[in-house]
Write a protein that holds these residues in place. Structure first.
Motif, short mmCIF file in Angstrom:
data_model
loop_
_atom_site.label_atom_id
_atom_site.label_comp_id
_atom_site.label_asym_id
_atom_site.label_seq_id
_atom_site.Cartn_x
_atom_site.Cartn_y
_atom_site.Cartn_z
N GLU A 55 10.92 0.14 -3.59
CA GLU A 55 10.38 0.94 -4.70
C GLU A 55 9.68 2.19 -4.19
O GLU A 55 8.49 2.39 -4.44
N PRO A 56 10.34 3.04 -3.44
CA PRO A 56 9.62 4.20 -2.90
C PRO A 56 9.36 5.26 -3.96
O PRO A 56 10.19 5.48 -4.85
N GLY A 57 8.21 5.88 -3.89
CA GLY A 57 7.90 7.01 -4.75
C GLY A 57 7.69 8.24 -3.88
O GLY A 57 8.53 9.12 -3.79
N ARG A 58 6.55 8.23 -3.19
CA ARG A 58 6.12 9.39 -2.40
C ARG A 58 7.18 9.86 -1.39
O ARG A 58 7.45 11.05 -1.30
N GLY A 62 0.84 -1.19 0.00
CA GLY A 62 0.00 0.00 0.00
C GLY A 62 0.87 1.23 0.00
O GLY A 62 2.09 1.14 -0.07
N SER A 63 0.23 2.38 0.06
CA SER A 63 0.91 3.65 -0.07
C SER A 63 0.61 4.50 1.17
O SER A 63 -0.41 4.29 1.83
N GLN A 64 1.52 5.43 1.48
CA GLN A 64 1.34 6.31 2.66
C GLN A 64 1.08 5.45 3.90
O GLN A 64 0.10 5.63 4.63
N LEU A 117 6.41 3.98 1.79
CA LEU A 117 6.85 4.82 2.92
C LEU A 117 6.14 6.18 2.83
O LEU A 117 5.99 6.74 1.76
N TYR A 130 2.82 12.60 -7.09
CA TYR A 130 1.44 12.47 -7.59
C TYR A 130 0.78 13.84 -7.75
O TYR A 130 -0.42 13.98 -7.57
N ARG A 173 -5.20 15.44 -6.09
CA ARG A 173 -5.31 14.64 -4.85
C ARG A 173 -6.42 15.11 -3.90
O ARG A 173 -7.13 14.26 -3.37
N1 LLP Z 1 5.47 0.02 -6.27
C1 LLP Z 1 4.24 -0.29 -6.69
C2 LLP Z 1 4.01 -1.62 -7.26
C3 LLP Z 1 3.18 0.63 -6.59
O1 LLP Z 1 1.96 0.30 -6.98
C4 LLP Z 1 3.43 1.92 -6.03
C5 LLP Z 1 2.36 2.90 -5.93
C6 LLP Z 1 4.75 2.21 -5.63
C7 LLP Z 1 5.74 1.24 -5.74
C8 LLP Z 1 5.13 3.53 -5.03
O2 LLP Z 1 4.40 3.75 -3.89
P1 LLP Z 1 4.71 4.97 -2.91
O3 LLP Z 1 6.10 4.76 -2.33
O4 LLP Z 1 4.66 6.23 -3.69
O5 LLP Z 1 3.65 4.88 -1.89
N2 LLP Z 1 -1.80 8.48 -6.67
C9 LLP Z 1 -1.88 8.05 -5.29
C10 LLP Z 1 -0.83 7.00 -4.96
C11 LLP Z 1 -0.94 5.76 -5.80
C12 LLP Z 1 0.16 4.78 -5.50
C13 LLP Z 1 0.10 3.63 -6.42
N3 LLP Z 1 1.18 2.70 -6.30
C14 LLP Z 1 -1.77 9.27 -4.39
O6 LLP Z 1 -1.68 10.38 -4.89
O7 LLP Z 1 -1.81 9.13 -3.17
#
Ligand code: LLP
Length: 426
Positions: free
Chosen positions: A280-283, A208-210, A247, A377, A319
């Motif tokens: 795989e961090p994004g946020r 999941g995210s956040q 994260l 995002y 968002r």
């Molecule tokens: N890996 C996979 C397989 C994912 O599906 C995602 C996010 C990430 C990594 C990166 O996740 P993060 O570290 O950013 O939480 N648009 C939404 C967030 C959607 C996230 C989808 N997957 C928002 O603005 O909150």
């Protein structure tokens, strides 16, 4: 959650808000509004903090491009040694154009087309993440046609519960569309192990995210570890354990994630399995580096609501209206006083807002606002409804700033349209 170890790149000098060493008014005057601003040093700091926390095991941080795939920002991360995680042919091209080698890229996504799979195999990405038995067939088929052995990882659905997640960003529970269903993994794995066109090199999850609580990681990697042992016994040449993204960033008063605690959950598991760790961090990497600058156009009272109408709205930052997400908003040069307002954009939708019923700096037309924690995002989810050209993106590094993505023009908006129709007979 642990101590606030990460710095905030937006600071006040003599009352005015700056990003690192640059006044936001200077950027707004030079680049116009609305505009996205990112702090290069905030990106570096977060990458380094995570890299340091994971130092106990061989690891790779694959930044998730979906959060923000702008080249100027990717290059800052690549220069730090960061690798890339992509989920489409478009992101694959963006990563490669930003200088990532294919061996530094993992390619995931629940619905990769045959053409995208072929592109990934031809490029020679480090791993293709498989999300279903049907997708495995296509990958095997394409690998056979290309005469290559596809290095794959299974993204499994660990079916863990994530408390408090917005329904739209929960991904790793039973019944979600993502990942190979837990009950199917062994049979799909046996097919992969038996194929001479496939090398099952990794196991992957994304719970999941956040994730404000890190417990889902604990539940998820424990399940993944058991599975990894079973697959290793069955002959899978596993090399990678991928704990996904998730994260959190600080949108309000949340604490920064406790990276030591995060590491203490996942590092021992990777070590005991003898696998290299991938995250795989994004946020976490980009959110807090970014602010959206917007000018107040009008103020109006209607039906008891005090509206602040700005030149940015849901087209720049989806968002708030899509997830009911909170983003802190403040005046770049406050006049003093507070007001309780709805901060809205110019778009013809009632759902077009940046904040509702928000007590914040009292502002007047012409004032500049900063909408915080919008590096992830934000721009990546912006769109052109109402024929609104997309905002520019600006990178700040110390006392310097540069546009990294120019503002879209009206010509850009119509560029793809056919001027003289070329009719074809059916
Ligand atoms: N890996 C996979 C397989 C994912 O599906 C995602 C996010 C990430 C990594 C990166 O996740 P993060 O570290 O950013 O939480 N648009 C939404 C967030 C959607 C996230 C989808 N997957 C928002 O603005 O909150």
């Amino acid at each position: 959650m642990g101590p606030r170890v990460l710095g905030r790149p937006y600071v006040r000098h003599d009352g005015a808000l700056w990003c690192e060493g640059v006044p936001l008014e200077v950027i707004a005057a030079g680049a116009g509004t609305p505009a996205y601003v990112y702090s290069a040093n905030a990106l570096r700091e977060r990458y380094r903090a995570l890299d340091t926390a994971l130092a106990g095991v061989p690891h790779r941080i694959h930044y998730s491009l979906k959060a923000n795939s702008s080249r100027g920002l990717l290059q800052v991360l690549r220069d730090e040694g960061c690798h890339a995680d992509v989920v489409s042919g478009g992101e694959l091209v963006r990563a490669m154009r930003a200088g990532f080698a294919p061996s530094e890229i993992i390619f995931g996504g629940v619905g990769k087309s045959r053409a995208e799979i072929r592109a990934g195999l031809q490029a020679g990405v480090k791993l293709l993440n498989i999300e279903s038995a049907a997708e495995l067939d296509v990958v095997e088929d394409e690998a056979r046609a290309l005469g290559v052995r596809a290095r794959i990882a299974f993204r499994v659905n660990p079916e863990v519960e994530v408390a408090n997640a917005h329904a739209y960003i929960a991904t790793g529970s039973r019944g979600h569309k993502f990942g190979i269903p837990w009950g199917d993994v062994l049979s799909v794995a046996n097919r992969a192990i038996a194929s001479k066109h496939l090398e099952l090199a990794g196991l992957d999850m994304h719970v999941g995210s956040q994730l404000l609580s890190l417990d889902p990681y604990r539940d998820g990697v424990e399940r993944l570890a058991g599975l990894a042992r079973t697959l290793q016994k069955a002959g899978a040449p596993l090399r990678y354990l991928d704990a996904g993204g998730g994260l959190p960033a600080r949108y309000g008063e949340e604490d920064a994630p406790d990276l030591e605690l995060f590491a203490s959950i996942i590092v021992p598991v990777a070590t005991s399995l003898g696998l290299e760790l991938i995250v795989e961090p994004g946020r976490f990497v980009v959110a807090e580096s970014g602010a959206l600058l917007t000018r107040v156009l009008y103020r109006k009272l209607s039906g008891g609501t005090d509206f602040v109408i700005c030149d940015a709205g849901m087209t720049e930052l989806l968002r708030p209206s899509h997830y009911d997400a909170y983003h802190a908003i403040e005046a770049v040069q406050p006049r003093g006083g507070q007001a309780t307002v709805d901060v809205v954009g110019p778009i013809c939708e009632t759902g077009d807002f940046l904040a509702r019923d928000r007590t914040m700096d009292d502002v007047q037309p012409g004032d500049l606002l900063a909408v915080h924690t919008t590096g992830a995002y934000g721009y990546a989810m912006s769109f052109t409804y109402n024929a609104r050209p997309r905002a520019p993106e600006v990178l700040v590094d110390g006392s310097r700033w540069s546009v990294i993505t120019r503002r879209e023009t009206y010509d850009d908006l119509v560029r793809l349209e056919t001027e003289t129709l070329e009719w074809q007979e059916a």
